[in-house]
Design an enzyme around this catalytic site. Structure first.
Site, PDB file in Angstrom:
ATOM      1  N   ASP A 289      44.185  51.540  30.819  1.00 38.60           N
ATOM      2  CA  ASP A 289      42.887  50.878  30.995  1.00 38.60           C
ATOM      3  C   ASP A 289      41.969  51.266  29.834  1.00 38.60           C
ATOM      4  O   ASP A 289      41.879  52.451  29.482  1.00 38.60           O
ATOM      5  CB  ASP A 289      42.283  51.321  32.341  1.00 38.60           C
ATOM      6  N   ILE A 290      41.334  50.252  29.243  1.00 39.59           N
ATOM      7  CA  ILE A 290      40.441  50.542  28.115  1.00 39.59           C
ATOM      8  C   ILE A 290      39.177  51.229  28.644  1.00 39.59           C
ATOM      9  O   ILE A 290      38.600  50.784  29.655  1.00 39.59           O
ATOM     10  CB  ILE A 290      40.090  49.246  27.352  1.00 39.59           C
ATOM     11  N   GLU A 332      40.854  44.469  31.698  1.00 39.71           N
ATOM     12  CA  GLU A 332      41.124  45.301  30.518  1.00 39.71           C
ATOM     13  C   GLU A 332      42.225  46.309  30.830  1.00 39.71           C
ATOM     14  O   GLU A 332      42.268  47.404  30.290  1.00 39.71           O
ATOM     15  CB  GLU A 332      39.833  45.968  30.031  1.00 39.71           C
TER      16      GLU A 332
HETATM   17  N1  LIG Z   1      35.678  40.466  26.887  1.00 35.44           N
HETATM   18  C1  LIG Z   1      36.354  40.521  28.022  1.00 35.44           C
HETATM   19  N2  LIG Z   1      35.967  41.314  28.990  1.00 35.44           N
HETATM   20  C2  LIG Z   1      36.673  41.393  30.123  1.00 35.44           C
HETATM   21  C3  LIG Z   1      37.827  40.605  30.305  1.00 35.44           C
HETATM   22  N3  LIG Z   1      38.322  40.883  31.527  1.00 35.44           N
HETATM   23  C4  LIG Z   1      37.519  41.825  32.074  1.00 35.44           C
HETATM   24  N4  LIG Z   1      36.509  42.127  31.236  1.00 35.44           N
HETATM   25  C5  LIG Z   1      35.397  43.066  31.419  1.00 35.44           C
HETATM   26  O1  LIG Z   1      35.874  44.374  31.424  1.00 35.44           O
HETATM   27  C6  LIG Z   1      34.866  45.160  32.029  1.00 35.44           C
HETATM   28  C7  LIG Z   1      35.483  46.240  32.858  1.00 35.44           C
HETATM   29  O2  LIG Z   1      34.435  47.058  33.284  1.00 35.44           O
HETATM   30  P1  LIG Z   1      34.650  48.284  34.227  1.00 35.44           P
HETATM   31  O3  LIG Z   1      35.670  47.927  35.308  1.00 35.44           O
HETATM   32  O4  LIG Z   1      33.321  48.734  34.707  1.00 35.44           O
HETATM   33  O5  LIG Z   1      35.334  49.371  33.366  1.00 35.44           O
HETATM   34  P2  LIG Z   1      34.881  50.122  32.065  1.00 35.44           P
HETATM   35  O6  LIG Z   1      33.592  49.654  31.554  1.00 35.44           O
HETATM   36  O7  LIG Z   1      36.027  50.004  31.102  1.00 35.44           O
HETATM   37  O8  LIG Z   1      34.772  51.562  32.575  1.00 35.44           O
HETATM   38  P3  LIG Z   1      35.939  52.597  32.701  1.00 35.44           P
HETATM   39  O9  LIG Z   1      37.149  51.857  33.108  1.00 35.44           O
HETATM   40  O10 LIG Z   1      35.451  53.543  33.774  1.00 35.44           O
HETATM   41  O11 LIG Z   1      36.072  53.246  31.402  1.00 35.44           O
HETATM   42  C8  LIG Z   1      33.984  44.191  32.827  1.00 35.44           C
HETATM   43  O12 LIG Z   1      32.710  44.095  32.219  1.00 35.44           O
HETATM   44  C9  LIG Z   1      34.701  42.865  32.713  1.00 35.44           C
HETATM   45  O13 LIG Z   1      33.808  41.769  32.669  1.00 35.44           O
HETATM   46  C10 LIG Z   1      38.194  39.720  29.266  1.00 35.44           C
HETATM   47  O14 LIG Z   1      39.186  38.982  29.330  1.00 35.44           O
HETATM   48  N5  LIG Z   1      37.456  39.716  28.136  1.00 35.44           N
END
Ligand SMILES: Nc1nc2c(ncn2[C@@H]2O[C@H](COP(=O)(O)OP(=O)(O)OP(=O)(O)O)[C@@H](O)[C@H]2O)c(=O)[nH]1
Length: 418
Positions: A289-290, A332
Site C-alpha cells: 500500500d502506498i 493504491e
Molecule cells: N490518484 C488516484 N488516487 C486514488 C486512486 N484510487 C484511490 N485513490 C486515493 O488514494 C487515497 C487513499 O487514501 P487513504 O486510504 O487515506 O490512505 P493513505 O493516504 O495512503 O494513508 P496510509 O495508507 O495510512 O498511508 C484516497 O484519497 C483515494 O481517493 C486512483 O486510482 N488514483
C-alpha cells in the site's frame, strides 16, 4: 461383360494399300457407322472416311511410312462417322504384307468415351469456378498443400493481387506459421484418408506482406480432376480476433497501470492456492500500500497520484522474478503473489521492492515528489482454508506495518498455528 471385351468394342483393324481397302474387321466398320466390314471393302478408297481437310496429311503420312522415310507411329485423329458424329481415335501403323506386297495395317482405338468423361469433368469444374469466382468467401482447393484453385476473395484475404499469384506458390504451407504446420499436415491427412468428414478451425495465417490474418477455415474433401483434394472455405476474422483479445485483456487488466486486475488475480490466487496445497509448495502473498497517498492527491492533484500508481506498477515489476504475479488489488493497493517461495525469500523480495520504490522520483507537470510503501507478508500455512484467508493475514500484516510507522515490511502473525 468383362473389361477386356469393353475395350475391344473400341478397337478396330484395317489394312490398305494406297487407301484401297484390303481387309477391315467388323469393329472398324462399326466405328465409321457401317453395318459390316463388307461395306468398307466395297469402298473404292478409305480416304472417303477421312475428313477432307485431313486427307492430304493422311496421304503424305502414308507415303512417308511406305517409302521408309518415316517410321510407323502412333497418331491421334478426330474422325466423323457416316452419321456425321465426331469420334476420337488413336491409330497405330504397322507395315505389313498383303498377298506378297507391302501394305499398311492400322489399328484404331476409339477413345471418345474417355474424352467425353474428361469434357464432363471440365464442365463441372467450369461450373464450380463460375459459382465460386464471385463468392465473397475465400475459397481454395489444394492437395497436400499444392494449390489447385483459388478465388479472388481468397487472394484478397492473403494479400495477393490475383488467384494466379496464389496458384504460383509451391506450397500453401508457406502461408501457415511454422509452429502450426505439423498440425495442419495431420489434419489434411485425416481428411484425405476419410478419418474425418470435415473440420472447422480459427487459425493464424501469414499474408503476403508478412502480417497475420486470422481465418475461420472450414475444410472438406472434394474431387478435383477426379482425385481427392481438400476444399477450404475461409473467412477473414482478424478484426473479430483482435476485438476478442482486447476485450479479454480489458476484462483481466487494470486500465491505469496495465497490471492484472483484482478479478484476474482472484482466479490466479485460487489456482496457485490449490497447487500449493496439493504439492506442498510454499506460496507467499504480499499486500503493498502506498503511504500517505491521500496527501499526494491533495497536494499535487489526482493526475499526479495516477502517475505515481503507474510508475510504482512498472518499477515493482522490474524487481519481481518470472513467475511472480502482481496486480492492482484496488485504490493504491497492490497484491504480489510469489509461488514456490518461502517466507525468507519473500521477505527479501518485499524489502527490495520497498527500497526500490522509495528511491523513485515521480514527475508530473511541474511536480516532483517521492513516497514510500508499506507491505504485509503472509506465507500459506496448513491453517489457511482458502485464498481469502491467506490475503486476510497479509492485510493484517499490512495494518501492523502502517501502525508501526509505514515504509516497512511486516510478517503476518501466525495466529492460526497451534
Ligand atoms: N490518484 C488516484 N488516487 C486514488 C486512486 N484510487 C484511490 N485513490 C486515493 O488514494 C487515497 C487513499 O487514501 P487513504 O486510504 O487515506 O490512505 P493513505 O493516504 O495512503 O494513508 P496510509 O495508507 O495510512 O498511508 C484516497 O484519497 C483515494 O481517493 C486512483 O486510482 N488514483
Amino acid at each position: 461383360m468383362g473389361k477386356v471385351s469393353d475395350i475391344s468394342a473400341y478397337y478396330g483393324i484395317v489394312i490398305h494399300r494406297d487407301f484401297v481397302p484390303l481387309f477391315a474387321d467388323e469393329r472398324y466398320a462399326q466405328m465409321f457407322g457401317y453395318d459390316s466390314a463388307e461395306d468398307i471393302m466395297a469402298l473404292p478408297s478409305l480416304l472417303e472416311l477421312i475428313a477432307e481437310d485431313d486427307r492430304d496429311e493422311a496421304i503424305s503420312a502414308y507415303e512417308a511410312v511406305m517409302s521408309g522415310q518415316a517410321r510407323p507411329k502412333v497418331r491421334v485423329y478426330e474422325n466423323y462417322n457416316r452419321d456425321g458424329e465426331q469420334f476420337s481415335v488413336l491409330t497405330i501403323d504397322h507395315l505389313t504384307e498383303w498377298q506378297g506386297k507391302p501394305a499398311l495395317q492400322i489399328t484404331l482405338v476409339d477413345f471418345s468415351p474417355q474424352i467425353a468423361a474428361e469434357k464432363k469433368l471440365q464442365q463441372s469444374e467450369q461450373r464450380y469456378r463460375l459459382l465460386t469466382e464471385s463468392s465473397l468467401q475465400g475459397i481454395m482447393v489444394h492437395r497436400f498443400f499444392e494449390p489447385l484453385y483459388c478465388n479472388q476473395a481468397m487472394a484478397n484475404i492473403l494479400g495477393y493481387d490475383s488467384p494466379e499469384a496464389v496458384l504460383k506458390l509451391d506450397s500453401l504451407l508457406s502461408i501457415i506459421p511454422e509452429e502450426n504446420q505439423q498440425q495442419a499436415i495431420q489434419l489434411h491427412e485425416r481428411l484425405i484418408q476419410g478419418e474425418v468428414d470435415s473440420n472447422s478451425v480459427v487459425t493464424e495465417n501469414v499474408r503476403r506482406d508478412g502480417t497475420s490474418a486470422w481465418l475461420h477455415i472450414s475444410e472438406a474433401v472434394v474431387k478435383w480432376n477426379g482425385i481427392p483434394a481438400v476444399q477450404s472455405l475461409m473467412m477473414d476474422v482478424t478484426q473479430q480476433h483482435h476485438d476478442q483479445r482486447r476485450l479479454e485483456f480489458q476484462a483481466n487488466h487494470d486500465p491505469l497501470t496495465g497490471l492484472m486486475n483484482r478479478r484476474s488475480m482472484s482466479e490466479t490466487l485460487t489456482e496457485e492456492f490449490a497447487i500449493s496445497k496439493r504439492s506442498l509448495q510454499p506460496l507467499c502473498c504480499i499486500l503493498l500500500d502506498i503511504d500517505n497517498f491521500k496527501q499526494i492527491n491533495d497536494r499535487f492533484g489526482h493526475s499526479a497520484g495516477d502517475e505515481a500508481l503507474r510508475l510504482f506498477a512498472i518499477e515493482s515489476l522490474k524487481v519481481l522474478r518470472n513467475g511472480d504475479y502482481l496486480c492492482r488489488w484496488g485504490g493504491e493497493e497492490f497484491l504480489l503473489l510469489l509461488p514456490n517461495t518461502v517466507q525468507e525469500q519473500a521477505l527479501l523480495i518485499a524489502d527490495r521492492v520497498r527500497e526500490h520504490l522509495a528511491e523513485l522520483e515521480v514527475t508530473k507537470d511541474e511536480h516532483k515528489f517521492s513516497t514510500t510503501v508499506s507491505l504485509g507478508l503472509a506465507m500459506l500455512t496448513s491453517y489457511d482454508s482458502s485464498p481469502e484467508a491467506l490475503v486476510a493475514r497479509a492485510d493484517s500484516a499490512l495494518y501492523i506495518a502502517k501502525e508501526r510507522g509505514k515504509n516497512r515490511v511486516e510478517l503476518a502473525p501466525q495466529v492460526y498455528e497451534l
